[in-house]
Design a protein around this motif. Structure first.
Motif, mmCIF file in Angstrom:
data_model
loop_
_atom_site.group_PDB
_atom_site.id
_atom_site.type_symbol
_atom_site.label_atom_id
_atom_site.label_comp_id
_atom_site.label_asym_id
_atom_site.label_seq_id
_atom_site.Cartn_x
_atom_site.Cartn_y
_atom_site.Cartn_z
ATOM 1 N N GLY A 20 0.804 -1.219 0.000
ATOM 2 C CA GLY A 20 0.000 0.000 0.000
ATOM 3 C C GLY A 20 0.834 1.264 0.000
ATOM 4 N N ILE A 21 2.025 1.175 -0.534
ATOM 5 C CA ILE A 21 2.924 2.322 -0.562
ATOM 6 C C ILE A 21 2.872 2.951 -1.947
ATOM 7 C CG2 ILE A 21 5.329 3.072 -0.378
ATOM 8 C CD1 ILE A 21 5.791 0.652 1.455
ATOM 9 N N GLU A 22 2.641 4.252 -1.967
ATOM 10 C CA GLU A 22 2.658 4.968 -3.237
ATOM 11 C C GLU A 22 4.010 5.641 -3.405
ATOM 12 O OE1 GLU A 22 -0.546 7.521 -4.269
ATOM 13 O OE2 GLU A 22 -2.015 6.283 -3.221
ATOM 14 N N GLU A 23 4.498 5.619 -4.616
ATOM 15 C CA GLU A 23 5.773 6.273 -4.890
ATOM 16 C C GLU A 23 5.596 7.778 -4.711
ATOM 17 O OE1 GLU A 23 9.031 6.552 -8.486
ATOM 18 O OE2 GLU A 23 7.426 5.096 -8.591
ATOM 19 N N PRO A 24 6.476 8.401 -3.937
ATOM 20 C CA PRO A 24 6.315 9.836 -3.718
ATOM 21 C C PRO A 24 6.530 10.607 -5.017
ATOM 22 C CG PRO A 24 8.391 9.088 -2.811
ATOM 23 C CD PRO A 24 7.641 7.870 -3.269
ATOM 24 N N GLU A 25 5.795 11.677 -5.143
ATOM 25 C CA GLU A 25 5.905 12.509 -6.333
ATOM 26 C C GLU A 25 7.155 13.372 -6.227
ATOM 27 O OE1 GLU A 25 3.154 16.005 -7.413
ATOM 28 O OE2 GLU A 25 2.257 14.219 -8.313
ATOM 29 N N SER A 26 7.856 13.528 -7.327
ATOM 30 C CA SER A 26 9.069 14.341 -7.338
ATOM 31 C C SER A 26 8.734 15.788 -7.002
ATOM 32 C CB SER A 26 9.735 14.294 -8.714
ATOM 33 O OG SER A 26 10.126 12.991 -9.030
ATOM 34 N N ALA A 27 9.622 16.401 -6.225
ATOM 35 C CA ALA A 27 9.434 17.823 -5.903
ATOM 36 C C ALA A 27 9.551 18.620 -7.193
ATOM 37 C CB ALA A 27 10.492 18.262 -4.903
ATOM 38 N N GLY A 28 8.722 19.609 -7.346
ATOM 39 C CA GLY A 28 8.781 20.454 -8.526
ATOM 40 C C GLY A 28 7.734 20.148 -9.571
ATOM 41 N N LEU A 29 6.940 19.089 -9.362
ATOM 42 C CA LEU A 29 5.934 18.771 -10.370
ATOM 43 C C LEU A 29 4.796 19.789 -10.391
ATOM 44 C CD1 LEU A 29 5.642 14.888 -10.496
ATOM 45 C CD2 LEU A 29 6.886 16.437 -11.979
ATOM 46 N N ASP A 30 4.610 20.500 -9.290
ATOM 47 C CA ASP A 30 3.599 21.559 -9.301
ATOM 48 C C ASP A 30 3.981 22.637 -10.312
ATOM 49 O OD1 ASP A 30 2.027 20.322 -7.415
ATOM 50 O OD2 ASP A 30 2.953 21.376 -5.720
ATOM 51 N N GLU A 31 5.269 22.925 -10.390
ATOM 52 C CA GLU A 31 5.740 23.908 -11.362
ATOM 53 C C GLU A 31 5.561 23.392 -12.791
ATOM 54 O OE1 GLU A 31 9.751 26.539 -12.278
ATOM 55 O OE2 GLU A 31 9.624 25.346 -10.451
ATOM 56 N N VAL A 32 5.766 22.099 -12.974
ATOM 57 C CA VAL A 32 5.549 21.492 -14.294
ATOM 58 C C VAL A 32 4.075 21.605 -14.665
ATOM 59 C CG1 VAL A 32 5.598 19.320 -15.593
ATOM 60 C CG2 VAL A 32 7.509 19.909 -14.092
ATOM 61 N N ARG A 33 3.199 21.327 -13.718
ATOM 62 C CA ARG A 33 1.747 21.458 -13.973
ATOM 63 C C ARG A 33 1.381 22.890 -14.331
ATOM 64 N NH1 ARG A 33 1.597 17.833 -9.581
ATOM 65 N NH2 ARG A 33 0.729 15.822 -10.183
ATOM 66 N N ALA A 34 1.972 23.847 -13.604
ATOM 67 C CA ALA A 34 1.685 25.258 -13.879
ATOM 68 C C ALA A 34 2.112 25.627 -15.295
ATOM 69 C CB ALA A 34 2.392 26.140 -12.859
ATOM 70 N N LEU A 35 3.249 25.146 -15.733
ATOM 71 C CA LEU A 35 3.698 25.408 -17.099
ATOM 72 C C LEU A 35 2.732 24.803 -18.111
ATOM 73 C CD1 LEU A 35 7.543 24.810 -16.690
ATOM 74 C CD2 LEU A 35 6.422 26.978 -17.217
ATOM 75 N N MET A 36 2.238 23.597 -17.827
ATOM 76 C CA MET A 36 1.279 22.965 -18.740
ATOM 77 C C MET A 36 -0.024 23.747 -18.785
ATOM 78 S SD MET A 36 2.427 20.445 -20.453
ATOM 79 C CE MET A 36 0.980 19.518 -20.961
ATOM 80 N N ARG A 37 -0.487 24.207 -17.623
ATOM 81 C CA ARG A 37 -1.724 25.000 -17.603
ATOM 82 C C ARG A 37 -1.576 26.290 -18.399
ATOM 83 N NH1 ARG A 37 -2.225 22.930 -12.236
ATOM 84 N NH2 ARG A 37 -1.037 24.675 -11.411
ATOM 85 N N ASP A 38 -0.346 26.828 -18.424
ATOM 86 C CA ASP A 38 -0.085 28.053 -19.175
ATOM 87 C C ASP A 38 0.163 27.781 -20.659
ATOM 88 O OD1 ASP A 38 -0.314 29.469 -16.828
ATOM 89 O OD2 ASP A 38 1.858 29.662 -16.506
ATOM 90 N N GLY A 39 0.088 26.510 -21.058
ATOM 91 C CA GLY A 39 0.288 26.158 -22.456
ATOM 92 C C GLY A 39 1.747 26.099 -22.867
ATOM 93 N N ARG A 40 2.643 25.969 -21.913
ATOM 94 C CA ARG A 40 4.088 25.936 -22.194
ATOM 95 C C ARG A 40 4.595 24.501 -22.060
ATOM 96 N NH1 ARG A 40 6.875 30.021 -18.557
ATOM 97 N NH2 ARG A 40 8.624 29.477 -19.909
ATOM 98 N N ALA A 41 4.137 23.643 -22.964
ATOM 99 C CA ALA A 41 4.441 22.214 -22.892
ATOM 100 C C ALA A 41 5.934 21.927 -23.027
ATOM 101 C CB ALA A 41 3.663 21.457 -23.968
ATOM 102 N N VAL A 42 6.608 22.626 -23.927
ATOM 103 C CA VAL A 42 8.036 22.367 -24.136
ATOM 104 C C VAL A 42 8.824 22.690 -22.866
ATOM 105 C CG1 VAL A 42 10.079 23.036 -25.461
ATOM 106 C CG2 VAL A 42 7.900 22.699 -26.633
ATOM 107 N N ALA A 43 8.506 23.823 -22.241
ATOM 108 C CA ALA A 43 9.179 24.205 -20.996
ATOM 109 C C ALA A 43 8.858 23.203 -19.887
ATOM 110 C CB ALA A 43 8.773 25.614 -20.581
ATOM 111 N N ALA A 44 7.623 22.709 -19.864
ATOM 112 C CA ALA A 44 7.224 21.735 -18.852
ATOM 113 C C ALA A 44 7.991 20.428 -19.024
ATOM 114 C CB ALA A 44 5.718 21.477 -18.930
ATOM 115 N N ILE A 45 8.138 19.983 -20.263
ATOM 116 C CA ILE A 45 8.879 18.750 -20.531
ATOM 117 C C ILE A 45 10.343 18.923 -20.153
ATOM 118 C CG2 ILE A 45 9.682 17.214 -22.373
ATOM 119 C CD1 ILE A 45 6.918 17.735 -23.719
#
Length: 97
Positions: free
Chosen positions: A47-72
């Motif tokens: 029942g252990i979930e792999e922890p999410e890497s720090a900084g993925l919130d920033e990646v999500r924010a870039l995707m929401r802003d339509g900046r897919a290349v920067a997010a990748i």
């Protein structure tokens, strides 16, 4: 004539070495894949979930802003993933968080 035979022998040896190395690399990749699947099963069982890497919130924010290349690019920096893996992971992120 002797030079031609020597060159052909060297090419044959080089081909054999490359073939052997490719087989070994495939065997190692298969072993790594099996170990990764087994680890996933163990984590699921416990029942252990792999922890999410720090900084993925920033990646999500870039995707929401339509900046897919920067997010990748940022995802690759954070995780060390390859381009194809990063693109797939970023495109599958839940953007609601």
């Amino acid at each position: 004539m002797n030079t031609l035979y020597l060159l052909l022998a060297l090419l044959a040896v080089a081909g054999w070495i490359v073939s052997t190395m490719n087989q070994r690399m495939r065997a190692l990749q298969d072993r790594a894949d099996r170990l990764e699947r087994r680890l996933g099963l163990v984590l699921d069982h416990l029942g252990i979930e792999e922890p999410e890497s720090a900084g993925l919130d920033e990646v999500r924010a870039l995707m929401r802003d339509g900046r897919a290349v920067a997010a990748i690019k940022l995802y690759r920096e954070i995780t060390g993933a390859g381009l194809a893996e990063a693109k797939q992971a970023v495109e599958s992120l839940d953007l609601k968080v």
